[in-house]
Design an enzyme around this catalytic site. Structure first.
Site, PDB file in Angstrom:
ATOM      1  N   LYS A   1      -0.498   5.034   4.347  1.00  0.00           N
ATOM      2  CA  LYS A   1      -1.519   3.909   4.841  1.00  0.00           C
ATOM      3  C   LYS A   1      -1.024   3.658   6.478  1.00  0.00           C
ATOM      4  CE  LYS A   1      -3.881  -0.408   4.554  1.00  0.00           C
ATOM      5  NZ  LYS A   1      -5.265  -0.051   5.228  1.00  0.00           N
TER       6      LYS A   1
ATOM      7  N   HIS B   1       0.765  -1.200   0.052  1.00  0.00           N
ATOM      8  CA  HIS B   1       0.081  -0.109  -0.035  1.00  0.00           C
ATOM      9  C   HIS B   1       0.798   1.345  -0.115  1.00  0.00           C
ATOM     10  CE1 HIS B   1      -3.086  -2.693   1.246  1.00  0.00           C
ATOM     11  NE2 HIS B   1      -4.109  -1.621   0.788  1.00  0.00           N
TER      12      HIS B   1
HETATM   13  N1  LIG Z   1     -12.622  -0.306   3.048  1.00  0.00           N
HETATM   14  C1  LIG Z   1     -12.119   0.139   1.870  1.00  0.00           C
HETATM   15  O1  LIG Z   1     -12.234  -0.293   0.801  1.00  0.00           O
HETATM   16  C2  LIG Z   1     -11.065   0.989   2.130  1.00  0.00           C
HETATM   17  C3  LIG Z   1     -10.293   1.688   0.927  1.00  0.00           C
HETATM   18  C4  LIG Z   1      -9.191   2.677   1.232  1.00  0.00           C
HETATM   19  C5  LIG Z   1      -8.961   3.161   2.488  1.00  0.00           C
HETATM   20  N2  LIG Z   1      -9.486   2.491   3.757  1.00  0.00           N
HETATM   21  C6  LIG Z   1      -9.444   2.751   4.945  1.00  0.00           C
HETATM   22  O2  LIG Z   1     -10.295   4.065   5.188  1.00  0.00           O
HETATM   23  C7  LIG Z   1      -9.587   4.716   6.280  1.00  0.00           C
HETATM   24  C8  LIG Z   1      -9.445   6.335   5.723  1.00  0.00           C
HETATM   25  O3  LIG Z   1      -8.646   6.127   4.482  1.00  0.00           O
HETATM   26  P1  LIG Z   1      -8.028   7.492   3.652  1.00  0.00           P
HETATM   27  O4  LIG Z   1      -7.152   7.002   2.500  1.00  0.00           O
HETATM   28  O5  LIG Z   1      -9.440   8.292   3.471  1.00  0.00           O
HETATM   29  O6  LIG Z   1      -7.196   7.734   4.770  1.00  0.00           O
HETATM   30  P2  LIG Z   1      -6.737   9.597   4.979  1.00  0.00           P
HETATM   31  O7  LIG Z   1      -6.656  10.229   3.592  1.00  0.00           O
HETATM   32  O8  LIG Z   1      -5.574   9.583   5.749  1.00  0.00           O
HETATM   33  O9  LIG Z   1      -7.940  10.232   5.765  1.00  0.00           O
HETATM   34  C9  LIG Z   1      -8.351  10.021   7.094  1.00  0.00           C
HETATM   35  C10 LIG Z   1      -9.218  11.120   7.439  1.00  0.00           C
HETATM   36  O10 LIG Z   1      -9.763  10.868   8.603  1.00  0.00           O
HETATM   37  C11 LIG Z   1      -9.892  12.137   9.357  1.00  0.00           C
HETATM   38  N3  LIG Z   1     -10.355  12.010  10.734  1.00  0.00           N
HETATM   39  C12 LIG Z   1      -9.469  11.537  12.012  1.00  0.00           C
HETATM   40  N4  LIG Z   1     -10.141  11.452  12.898  1.00  0.00           N
HETATM   41  C13 LIG Z   1     -11.489  11.791  12.510  1.00  0.00           C
HETATM   42  C14 LIG Z   1     -12.594  11.896  13.336  1.00  0.00           C
HETATM   43  N5  LIG Z   1     -12.632  11.793  14.740  1.00  0.00           N
HETATM   44  N6  LIG Z   1     -13.673  12.285  12.739  1.00  0.00           N
HETATM   45  C15 LIG Z   1     -13.557  12.645  11.292  1.00  0.00           C
HETATM   46  N7  LIG Z   1     -12.508  12.416  10.539  1.00  0.00           N
HETATM   47  C16 LIG Z   1     -11.334  12.084  11.317  1.00  0.00           C
HETATM   48  C17 LIG Z   1      -8.516  12.757   9.178  1.00  0.00           C
HETATM   49  O11 LIG Z   1      -8.575  14.111   9.344  1.00  0.00           O
HETATM   50  P3  LIG Z   1      -7.577  14.902  10.131  1.00  0.00           P
HETATM   51  O12 LIG Z   1      -6.444  14.876   9.107  1.00  0.00           O
HETATM   52  O13 LIG Z   1      -8.244  16.351  10.209  1.00  0.00           O
HETATM   53  O14 LIG Z   1      -7.470  14.116  11.573  1.00  0.00           O
HETATM   54  C18 LIG Z   1      -8.223  12.454   7.548  1.00  0.00           C
HETATM   55  O15 LIG Z   1      -8.758  13.666   6.864  1.00  0.00           O
HETATM   56  C19 LIG Z   1      -8.320   3.902   6.681  1.00  0.00           C
HETATM   57  O16 LIG Z   1      -8.775   3.308   7.759  1.00  0.00           O
HETATM   58  C20 LIG Z   1      -7.838   2.950   5.449  1.00  0.00           C
HETATM   59  O17 LIG Z   1      -7.033   2.172   5.869  1.00  0.00           O
HETATM   60  C21 LIG Z   1     -10.545   1.479   3.461  1.00  0.00           C
END
Ligand SMILES: NC(=O)c1ccc[n+]([C@@H]2O[C@H](COP(=O)([O-])OP(=O)(O)OC[C@H]3O[C@@H](n4cnc5c(N)ncnc54)[C@H](OP(=O)(O)O)[C@@H]3O)[C@@H](O)[C@H]2O)c1
Length: 232
Positions: free
Chosen positions: A142, A138
């Site tokens: 991540k 990844h």
């Molecule tokens: N299931 C799937 O198909 C799939 C696919 C891709 C990713 N994922 C997972 O999904 C999650 C997010 O991935 P991403 O790529 O979007 O990560 P990312 O770009 O790092 O985004 C995570 C976001 O969550 C926010 N956040 C943290 N605490 C929060 C809260 N209490 N309330 C609201 N927002 C909050 C962060 O904001 P701040 O920076 O302001 O803290 C950040 O903008 C990860 O766990 C990843 O492993 C899953």
């Protein structure tokens, strides 16, 4: 549909963009800064939302789910790294008569891949001379490792071939949205089966399909319940 998006990172933004293209209304996008411990998820803020889609961080997801479920909002989450708390959240969903759909990976292809990997492991069961391993890669940002999908793959493989071990090798580098591979390596040959996501759009499309499917259901679901129904 009126959708509240919790988490405005890479996935939250991809889902919001796709939802608007499909004619949904974004009720609110709630980011991390305003939502420590889920404090922005108040009844007032959520009023009128029909479904929530949550993609945040392992340390934030449980508080968000508790709040959303308590508010009676059907919730789809793709956040990974909180599997050990699923029983706690599931009990809350049951108590409240709510609805939750969770998946470590929302791509259709990955679920077909998991099934194919299970079939492959059955073929290898009882055949020594091959070492098996899982390789997942990844992007560098991540946070959790191994990935939720790699853990799920390991469980599926072990259930088909309990005598064999399936160690996971995780690589965090570059920009790849997600690659998973199972390999069987023997003295003269190697067999591999893999899945490679090309963009985040596939995950966003799956999460949005789940958000369209979940309202009207009660209980805890996985993406396989949605994709494969009774066959799941
Ligand atoms: N299931 C799937 O198909 C799939 C696919 C891709 C990713 N994922 C997972 O999904 C999650 C997010 O991935 P991403 O790529 O979007 O990560 P990312 O770009 O790092 O985004 C995570 C976001 O969550 C926010 N956040 C943290 N605490 C929060 C809260 N209490 N309330 C609201 N927002 C909050 C962060 O904001 P701040 O920076 O302001 O803290 C950040 O903008 C990860 O766990 C990843 O492993 C899953």
């Amino acid at each position: 549909m009126r959708i509240v998006i919790v988490g405005s990172g890479k996935m939250g933004q991809a889902i919001a963009a796709l939802a608007e293209r499909r004619g949904h209304v974004i009720h609110a996008i709630i980011g991390g800064e305003e939502n420590d411990g889920g404090r922005a998820l108040t009844a007032e803020r959520l009023k009128g939302a029909e479904v929530a889609v949550e993609f945040t961080r392992p340390e934030a997801v449980v508080a968000n789910l508790e709040r959303l479920i308590a508010a009676g909002i059907p919730t789809v989450t793709g956040t990974t790294g909180w599997r050990d708390q699923l029983a706690h959240v599931g009990a809350l969903v049951e108590r409240r008569g709510g609805a939750l759909l969770h998946a470590a990976n929302f791509s259709l292809g990955v679920h077909l891949f998991l099934r194919a990997a299970h079939d492959l492991a059955r073929r290898f069961a009882g055949r020594p001379g091959f070492d098996a391993f899982i390789l997942e890669e990844h992007h560098a940002a991540k946070l959790d490792a191994p990935s939720g999908t790699a853990r799920e793959l390991q469980i599926r493989l072990a259930s088909a071939d309990p005598a064999r071990s399936f160690p996971i090798i995780s690589v965090r580098a570059g920009a790849t949205p997600g690659t998973h591979q199972v390999a069987y390596d023997g003295p003269y040959e190697r067999i591999t089966l893999g899945h490679e996501a090309r963009s985040r759009e596939g995950f966003a499309a799956g999460a949005l399909a789940a958000a369209e499917w979940l309202p009207g259901h009660t209980g805890v679901y996985t993406v396989e319940d949605m994709l494969f129904g009774e066959e799941a």
